[in-house]
Enzyme design. Structure first.
Site, mmCIF file in Angstrom:
data_model
loop_
_atom_site.group_PDB
_atom_site.id
_atom_site.type_symbol
_atom_site.label_atom_id
_atom_site.label_comp_id
_atom_site.label_asym_id
_atom_site.label_seq_id
_atom_site.Cartn_x
_atom_site.Cartn_y
_atom_site.Cartn_z
ATOM 1 N N GLU A 104 0.818 -1.208 0.000
ATOM 2 C CA GLU A 104 0.000 0.000 0.000
ATOM 3 C C GLU A 104 0.856 1.264 0.000
ATOM 4 O O GLU A 104 0.580 2.230 0.705
ATOM 5 C CB GLU A 104 -0.956 0.000 1.200
ATOM 6 N N GLU A 120 -3.003 -12.504 12.592
ATOM 7 C CA GLU A 120 -3.453 -11.124 12.807
ATOM 8 C C GLU A 120 -4.967 -11.075 12.712
ATOM 9 O O GLU A 120 -5.555 -11.462 11.705
ATOM 10 C CB GLU A 120 -2.828 -10.177 11.777
ATOM 11 N N ASP A 140 -8.547 -8.958 3.543
ATOM 12 C CA ASP A 140 -8.378 -7.866 4.503
ATOM 13 C C ASP A 140 -9.551 -7.788 5.468
ATOM 14 O O ASP A 140 -10.433 -6.956 5.289
ATOM 15 C CB ASP A 140 -8.233 -6.538 3.746
ATOM 16 N N GLU A 178 -13.244 -2.525 11.352
ATOM 17 C CA GLU A 178 -13.015 -1.699 10.172
ATOM 18 C C GLU A 178 -14.047 -1.933 9.068
ATOM 19 O O GLU A 178 -14.700 -1.009 8.607
ATOM 20 C CB GLU A 178 -11.609 -1.955 9.626
#
Length: 835
Positions: free
Chosen positions: A297, A398, A376, A404
């Site tokens: 990113e 993770e 994601d 989000e």
């Protein structure tokens, strides 16, 4: 004594206001305190150093016992008694009391807990373990678990961290609970009170490390002033056994250090990192280590110099190795400019592709941190195939506590069931049992390190996460990082007792709502493995499936007028299915053996593709979105039933969010269904989509000072059109005649933009029904919008309004700033009906 007990009962019966700041550590009096007859008379904490977790354990035990059981116990560092709580390390205990054979199986951070009448032993393998044991003892008595006996509890994995995405200016990327508690105005904060309180919360759920800044790191954190600030943070957290860690910007030697390169194989760069690392450790001698995001990113990394990711990770590993530190190197590496026109291109392949050939080339103190799924933090993904590809490299999973893509703490979504599915997934590496939880612990491939990290993003809001109910996710993360075998419902119910008390109705209601919440959210956002159909180019909050295709970000649905889904097969598609071990690859390669809930993740199919249920894909979409939104509506009634059972402050704050979620779930439902009906031209068999008989479209009313406004994306508005005032200085009026009578709930859908706080008044024949303001930016923590779209669309409902035929419905909107009092529609809903 009787009077004291009666007083205690009275106090318990009074539901006092709470702001959520104590979370599950309220230490509220328990109803059956008197049944705990053999309460110890004192506490012996085998370390009197104030920075010691054992000392902290003694103080916490004193505080907790007084709050829960109403008895003040003395705390000493020495003493022998048959009526005492002894807390300390195994070594310290044996020096004073002799051998304790029952604790021989203790592992690092583990604890032994023995409760025998009035004698309690809390023995840790280390000081942190002793503190964990103290919190476990307090948790048990706070839940009225007074049973005697002894047990050993060891962690599933050594690494149990949180990642905070805090920026140097105090803002938080994907933070929905106010500004940072760690950073402010470019520097580490001076006020560490909140940091200490957070460390206490995390220690109580056995978290042992915090990365305090954003993975999109700013090199100025490495200034001398900020290194001193990091020392203050570490000092505040050390008594709770929490080790500080930081995220690094790979280009720091160039951008901050004045070198003309950040090449990881350049000796000057290596020396620069060694020097800055030594400076940090001189102030923070127990720093946990570094977290690094590289070449993802737009972030710099070793690939800039044609070096490998292992080269980059090992550079940091060598710098921290003399200090006992570790490097968490994120596997979130992908090209965000991949070609949509290339049928075989796939972001889901990126992790395995980028780490191909690197297994075994990382230093022993490097841990590759892998997101649970290949994309994601979506509402449903298969486990990342990288877990089974790295056999000679330590890995960590993770997760994301901050929601989000999952409602940003404005929607109730209890995440533990999602994590549980990932943990228990058997990847069948080498055709042997290979559950994900056994891989990230290091057990399956016999790795020395492993564990978990969760993006948490607490802020200054008293609720920590912006929502009282969202705290169940933080609690569950810590408990399941320690023991992933525990069932999500059991974790949840422990949290409910500690947070809200013992009322059976409260327990049953919150359990039911929470356990339904993830399936409901999946249903009204994105199902069948299509991902969360949010706007990936803007706020990651409201609906906008069109944003996912025709761009370089790779979160594609490949939806057209005939078909939908990613073809990730080896035979015809991107080959992602083939990244899994053979047994799993065969399952995902075959459309008949792929579970329906991952169908569109692995297969591109026509909308008319039949599912195992017998429904077509498109009809499942329609039905699921209606079912999910209906479940969100039911949450409001369920929560309302608890009025008086929960203190008014928390009851009202949660009620507000449940009402909001119920309205926004309808926005999601209508947006997604309208989008795919328009795209496919296939009608809903039940004739619900696009059919809303109870709505009065604002653009069809008589308008004065208002004008029609096309909405983009169009499905964000009912009828694709809203109204806005003609200027930001003049009020608008929308009126219409009512031709029916009865008692109705009147729902108004409008748009609440950041950049203004419009005011509204709704009336019937000059009888004011209600007033409100577009001020959700002050009440909700989600990423707000400046547009009329699926993020800003919301509703307010006025209950049980008497309506007479001939009434004149009038809405007056007073604009403010860029918020031109936008309106979408007004619904007159008969009792029990949701449009």
């Amino acid at each position: 004594m009787l009077n004291v007990w009666l007083c205690l009962l009275v106090c318990i019966g009074i539901v006092t206001a709470e702001d959520g700041s104590q979370a599950w550590l309220r230490y509220a009096p328990v109803p059956q305190a008197s049944s705990y007859q053999s309460l110890p008379s004192s506490i012996v904490a085998l370390n009197s150093t104030r920075s010691s977790p054992v000392y902290t354990a003694g103080q916490e035990l004193q505080r907790g016992v007084k709050g829960i059981l109403g008895k003040q116990l003395s705390v000493n560092s020495t003493g022998k008694s048959e009526s005492t709580i002894v807390v300390g390390t195994l070594n310290a205990y044996q020096e004073v009391f002799g051998n304790l054979d029952d604790a021989d199986d203790l592992e690092e951070d583990g604890f032994y807990l023995s409760i025998e009448d009035s004698k309690v032993l809390i023995i840790g393998q280390n000081e942190r373990g002793a503190l964990y044991g103290a919190f476990e003892y307090l948790s048990r008595i706070a839940q009225e678990m007074f049973e005697t006996g002894s047990s050993i509890s060891n962690p599933h994995a050594p690494i149990r961290w949180t990642n905070e995405w805090d920026n140097m200016d105090g803002s938080i990327e994907r933070g929905f609970a106010g500004p940072s508690i760690f950073l402010k105005n470019g520097y580490v904060t001076d006020n560490i009170t909140r940091v200490t309180e957070y460390a206490r919360l995390l220690a109580s759920i056995r978290i042992n490390g915090i990365i305090v800044n954003n993975v999109n790191a700013n090199a100025t954190l490495l200034s001398s002033r900020n290194i001193e600030g990091l020392g203050r943070l570490a000092d505040a957290m050390r008594p709770y056994g929490i080790q500080l860690g930081i995220s690094l910007n790979f280009a720091s030697p160039h951008d901050f250090g004045g070198l003309d390169t950040f090449d990881p194989l350049d000796p000057e760069v290596d020396a620069w990192w060694a020097n800055i690392t030594n400076k940090i450790y001189s102030r923070v001698p127990d720093m946990a280590g570094y977290l690094v995001k590289a070449n993802s990113e737009g972030q710099p990394g070793p690939l800039t110099y044609n070096r490998t990711l292992a080269d980059g990770a090992n550079m940091f590993a060598k710098a921290v190795e003399p200090h006992g530190g570790i490097v968490m190197f994120r596997a979130f590496v992908y090209d965000n400019h991949i070609s949509y026109s290339n049928w075989t291109a796939d972001r889901a392949n990126a992790a395995v592709d980028f780490f191909n050939g690197l297994d075994g080339k990382f230093d022993e103190n490097v841990v590759v941190q892998i997101k649970y799924g290949p994309i994601d933090f979506q509402v449903r993904e298969p486990p990342s195939p990288l877990f089974s590809a790295l056999r000679n490299t330590s890995v960590a999973i993770e997760l994301q506590v901050t929601q989000e893509y999952l409602g940003q703490q404005c929607h109730l979504v209890y995440l533990a069931p999602l994590w549980k599915e990932i943990f228990e997934f058997d990847l069948r590496a080498d055709s042997r049992p290979s559950k994900v939880k056994e891989i990230f612990s290091g057990e399956r491939f016999r790795r020395p390190l492993g564990g978990s990290a969760a993006v948490v993003n607490v802020g200054t809001n008293t609720t920590w996460l912006g929502s009282h109910l969202a705290m169940s996710n933080l609690y569950a993360y810590g408990i399941m990082a320690w023991d992933p075998s525990i069932e999500p419902e059991a974790v949840l119910q422990n949290w409910i007792r500690l947070t809200f008390g013992f009322d059976r109705q409260v327990m049953d209601t919150i359990t039911d709502m929470s356990m339904k919440s993830w399936p409901a959210y999946e249903n009204y956002t994105g199902n069948l493995g299509i991902q969360t159909l949010t706007d990936i180019l803007y706020t990651h909050y409201g609906p906008n499936p069109a944003s996912q295709d025709n761009n370089g970000w790779g979160q594609w649905t490949r939806a057209d007028q005939f078909s939908i889904g990613m073809d990730r097969t080896v035979k015809n598609g991107t080959g992602n299915a083939g990244q899994y071990p053979p047994e799993i690859a065969r399952t995902f390669e075959n459309i008949d053996t792929t579970p329906d809930n991952l169908l569109l993740w692995f297969h591109h199919v026509p909308y008319t593709q039949p599912l195992k249920s017998g429904k077509t894909v498109i009809q499942h979409f329609y039905d699921a979105h209606y079912e999910g939104a209906a479940t969100a509506q039911s949450f409001v009634k369920q929560w309302d039933s608890l009025e008086g059972q929960i203190d008014a402050e928390r009851f009202k704050e949660i009620q507000f969010r449940q009402v909001y979620q119920a309205g926004h779930a309808l926005v999601w439902r209508d947006f997604i269904n309208e989008f795919y009906r328009n795209l496919s031209s296939i009608p809903d068999e039940a004739k619900r989509v696009g059919h809303h008989p109870y709505r009065i479209e604002a653009e069809n009313m008589t308008l004065i000072g208002y004008r029609r406004q096309a909405v983009t994306p169009a499905p964000a508005a009912s009828g694709y059109t809203a109204i806005v005032t003609t200027s930001n200085g003049t009020a608008g009026t929308a009126t219409t005649n009512i031709s029916f009578s009865g008692t109705f709930d009147i729902a108004v859908n409008y748009f609440d933009l950041i950049g203004g706080k419009a005011k509204y008044e709704l009336s019937l024949s000059n009888r004011t029904v209600g007033t409100w303001a577009g001020d959700l930016e002050d009440k909700l923590g989600h990423a707000p919008s400046t547009f009329l779209d699926g993020h800003s669309a919301t509703r307010i409902t006025f209950k049980s309004v008497q309506v007479q035929a001939g009434d004149i419905l009038k809405v007056v909107g007073q604009p403010d700033g860029i918020e031109l009092a936008p309106l979408d529609y007004i619904s007159f809903l008969p009792p029990g009906v949701v449009d």
